[in-house]
Design an enzyme around this catalytic site. Structure first.
Site, PDB file in Angstrom:
ATOM      1  N   GLY A  13      76.457  86.474  38.327  1.00  0.00           N
ATOM      2  CA  GLY A  13      77.649  85.643  38.242  1.00  0.00           C
ATOM      3  C   GLY A  13      77.479  84.379  39.055  1.00  0.00           C
ATOM      4  N   LEU A  14      78.580  83.799  39.467  1.00  0.00           N
ATOM      5  CA  LEU A  14      78.544  82.535  40.210  1.00  0.00           C
ATOM      6  C   LEU A  14      78.527  82.840  41.708  1.00  0.00           C
ATOM      7  CD1 LEU A  14      78.332  79.605  39.601  1.00  0.00           C
ATOM      8  CD2 LEU A  14      80.793  79.454  39.451  1.00  0.00           C
ATOM      9  N   HIS A  15      77.427  83.443  42.159  1.00  0.00           N
ATOM     10  CA  HIS A  15      77.249  83.817  43.555  1.00  0.00           C
ATOM     11  C   HIS A  15      75.894  83.346  44.033  1.00  0.00           C
ATOM     12  CE1 HIS A  15      80.820  86.286  44.107  1.00  0.00           C
ATOM     13  NE2 HIS A  15      80.662  86.626  42.840  1.00  0.00           N
ATOM     14  N   ALA A  16      75.735  83.242  45.328  1.00  0.00           N
ATOM     15  CA  ALA A  16      74.475  82.919  46.001  1.00  0.00           C
ATOM     16  C   ALA A  16      73.729  81.746  45.359  1.00  0.00           C
ATOM     17  CB  ALA A  16      73.606  84.162  46.097  1.00  0.00           C
ATOM     18  N   PRO A  18      72.934  80.758  42.152  1.00  0.00           N
ATOM     19  CA  PRO A  18      73.577  79.949  41.101  1.00  0.00           C
ATOM     20  C   PRO A  18      74.710  79.067  41.643  1.00  0.00           C
ATOM     21  CG  PRO A  18      73.261  82.197  40.342  1.00  0.00           C
ATOM     22  CD  PRO A  18      72.938  82.185  41.810  1.00  0.00           C
TER      23      PRO A  18
END
Length: 92
Positions: A13-16, A18
């Site tokens: 997902g949109l973590h770390a 990315p």
């Protein structure tokens, strides 16, 4: 105000990583870009250049988000940012 939708492609997902890649690209623009999950009110959109905002969004792989920007070059900038979100950065 120009806007685009994008489907989150990264497996985490949109973590770390990315989120960092996306926030850096958004921060380099001379535009204020906002991001929100699809279906949320535009006035609740968050700063797309903030890693903390991106991670608190909680966008998982397959979620659709809405990007908005206003100003000269907004359409081109949004197109670039959509490509970043729709790339699986975890596969690279």
């Amino acid at each position: 105000m120009p806007e685009r939708t994008a489907t989150i492609a990264s497996r985490v997902g949109l973590h770390a990583r990315p989120a960092a890649i996306f926030a850096e690209a958004a921060g380099e623009l001379d535009l204020e870009v906002t991001i929100a999950r699809q279906g949320e009110p535009a006035d609740e959109a968050m700063d797309a250049a903030s890693i903390l905002s991106l991670m608190s969004l909680g966008a998982a792989q397959g979620d659709v988000v809405v990007l908005r920007a206003e100003g000269t070059g907004a359409d081109e900038a949004l197109d670039k940012l959509v490509k970043i979100l729709e790339t699986d950065h975890d596969a690279e």
